[in-house]
Design an enzyme around this catalytic site. Structure first.
Site, PDB file in Angstrom:
ATOM      1  N   HIS A   1       0.873  -1.178   0.000  1.00 23.93           N
ATOM      2  CA  HIS A   1       0.000   0.000   0.000  1.00 23.93           C
ATOM      3  C   HIS A   1       0.914   1.233   0.000  1.00 23.93           C
ATOM      4  CE1 HIS A   1      -2.797   2.961   1.758  1.00 23.93           C
ATOM      5  NE2 HIS A   1      -3.779   2.136   1.449  1.00 23.93           N
TER       6      HIS A   1
ATOM      7  N   LYS B   1     -10.222  -0.742  10.451  1.00 24.13           N
ATOM      8  CA  LYS B   1     -10.322  -1.938   9.607  1.00 24.13           C
ATOM      9  C   LYS B   1     -10.622  -3.179  10.436  1.00 24.13           C
ATOM     10  CE  LYS B   1      -7.207  -0.032   6.183  1.00 24.13           C
ATOM     11  NZ  LYS B   1      -7.925   0.190   4.922  1.00 24.13           N
TER      12      LYS B   1
HETATM   13  N1  PMP Z   1      -1.714  -0.641   4.555  1.00 24.92           N
HETATM   14  C1  PMP Z   1      -2.663  -1.420   4.056  1.00 24.92           C
HETATM   15  C2  PMP Z   1      -2.316  -2.820   3.623  1.00 24.92           C
HETATM   16  C3  PMP Z   1      -3.961  -0.940   3.938  1.00 24.92           C
HETATM   17  O1  PMP Z   1      -4.924  -1.721   3.432  1.00 24.92           O
HETATM   18  C4  PMP Z   1      -4.256   0.376   4.359  1.00 24.92           C
HETATM   19  C5  PMP Z   1      -5.647   0.958   4.232  1.00 24.92           C
HETATM   20  N2  PMP Z   1      -6.224   0.773   2.952  1.00 24.92           N
HETATM   21  C6  PMP Z   1      -3.227   1.146   4.895  1.00 24.92           C
HETATM   22  C7  PMP Z   1      -1.977   0.607   4.974  1.00 24.92           C
HETATM   23  C8  PMP Z   1      -3.452   2.532   5.377  1.00 24.92           C
HETATM   24  O2  PMP Z   1      -4.276   2.524   6.494  1.00 24.92           O
HETATM   25  P1  PMP Z   1      -4.881   3.886   7.053  1.00 24.92           P
HETATM   26  O3  PMP Z   1      -5.481   4.587   5.863  1.00 24.92           O
HETATM   27  O4  PMP Z   1      -5.907   3.435   8.032  1.00 24.92           O
HETATM   28  O5  PMP Z   1      -3.774   4.647   7.675  1.00 24.92           O
END
Ligand code: PMP
Length: 413
Positions: free
Chosen positions: A124, A227
């Protein structure tokens, strides 16, 4: 579980009763954020109605109660991920902030010009851009482990990179786009054997299966409350105590100091050293409530139900002409995330047509642009499952998808 059991689980989630464009909501965007059970929503209102005060400061009853609840939530998190101590549990705004904390506080102190940082092609952007920024300002090199066609990491290439003794290895426990569960325990052991510091992005893992940070053997583990049934605005950076002790503080301000005079300051002890300013108090307490809620379940039963639904979805998708499901791995070994592309369509069009049927999926690059580019796609449609989905959610999504494809494939008038 019996259908009635799943319906009982669903009763805990008020939002599942609402309608979208006059149709019952079918929520299959759980990898973006999960819905919240009543118990979590009530924890937020209970705090604001009965206990609202700042923590660690006031010499009054409300502040003491707020502090107790807030610190109890930290202990709940520590036990839940099997941290050696709650001092290792730092509150952040989410996974993104947790990783940026490490990239800045740890990275600025310990990464030097010429060092190697290793991440993967499936990260990500939250576990990629902070390292790109660190590489740029330090003169370090960032190398990515390639993803193979089947959605797994190229272990051979990983081993070759480890031979260069990287300073850092940063990788996802579960890919938010593919659903691949990486064999992180093995990958961590290999990285630790060459002396690397290891950060795991657990954003997509903690909602689906138990995580034991001590058994994994990493140095940092980051995740987001929202999440895993908790509220937005709260997340966790777990760090091994000696690693956190060796790091300089990150943001400056109240709470993170032991003392301040006109010339300088001394940092507070863990975990407060990394918690400048008023924290998200209600959110932390509600994350504790989300964990308490999850703990009443047999998590293997929840995971088995998610896998069952994923298999049903996958079997339906397999029957669609021209549909390419990424990371079509055995359902038991992956998170319940289906990312697909249908030849001759644009993911955004499919997303819009599903939306008009009350079906929430995500389309696009899912904050993994290098991965989507690696597959040579404009983006994917991603349907991601949670245990409160039911079989009808899957069946209706599959029929809505067929109708959408018929419409898109229909000859122009
Ligand atoms: N890493 C992964 C694998 C994710 O799925 C996400 C959220 N889509 C994030 C990081 C970022 O999380 P957040 O937006 O809650 O900081």
């Amino acid at each position: 579980p019996e259908a009635a059991t799943v319906e009982r689980w669903r009763e805990d989630f008020p939002i599942l009763h609402r309608r979208v464009y006059g149709r019952p909501l079918i929520y299959l965007d759980n990898a973006a954020t999960t819905q919240k059970p009543r118990q979590v929503i009530e924890a937020l209102t209970e705090f604001y109605e009965n206990r609202n005060a700042n923590v660690h400061r006031g010499a009054h009853a409300l502040s003491t109660e707020a502090t107790d609840c807030f610190e109890t939530a930290r202990v709940t998190v520590a036990r839940w991920i099997h941290a050696a101590s709650e001092k290792e549990v730092l509150w952040t705004r989410g996974t993104t902030e947790a990783i940026n904390l490490v990239a800045q506080a740890w990275g600025n102190a310990f990464v030097k010009e010429g060092d190697l940082l290793v991440a993967t092609q499936m990260e990500h952007h939250a576990n990629l851009v902070p390292w790109q920024m660190l590489a740029r300002r330090s003169g370090a090199e960032l190398a990515l482990v390639p993803v193979r066609d089947d959605g797994t990491l190229d272990r051979e290439r990983y081993r070759q990179l480890l031979e260069r003794r990287p300073r850092l290895v940063a990788l996802a426990h579960v890919s938010n786009t593919l659903g691949t569960i990486n064999p992180v325990a093995e990958l961590i052991a290999e990285a630790k054997a060459v002396g690397a510091t290891v950060l795991i992005d657990g954003a997509q893992a903690v909602g689906h299966f138990p995580v034991d940070v001590q058994a994994l053997g990493c140095d940092f583990y980051a995740f987001s409350g929202h999440k895993m049934l908790g509220p937005t605005g709260i997340g966790v950076l777990w760090g091994r105590q000696e690693v956190l002790e060796a790091m300089p503080p990150w943001q400056g301000g109240g709470e993170m100091i032991a003392w301040v005079d006109e010339h300088g300051f001394a940092p507070n002890e863990l975990p407060y050293k990394f918690e400048a300013g008023t924290p998200p108090i209600a959110e932390a307490i509600a994350l504790g409530a989300a964990i308490d809620y999850l703990r009443q379940f047999d998590r293997a039963q929840l995971a088995a139900w998610e896998t069952h639904l994923y298999r049903r979805l996958r079997d339906g998708l397999a029957a669609i002409d021209g549909l390419r499901l990424l990371a079509d791995l055995p359902p038991e070994g992956k998170a319940p995330i289906a990312s697909f592309h249908v030849a001759g369509t644009h993911p955004a069009d499919l997303g819009t047509l599903l939306d008009t049927q009350g079906i929430a999926v995500r389309v696009g690059h899912h904050c993994t642009m290098p991965l989507i580019a690696r597959y040579g796609l404009p983006g994917t449609v991603r349907a991601s499952i949670a245990f409160y989905n039911n079989a009808s959610d899957i069946d209706q999504t599959l029929s809505a998808l067929s109708r959408a494809l018929e419409r898109l494939g229909a000859p122009a008038p």
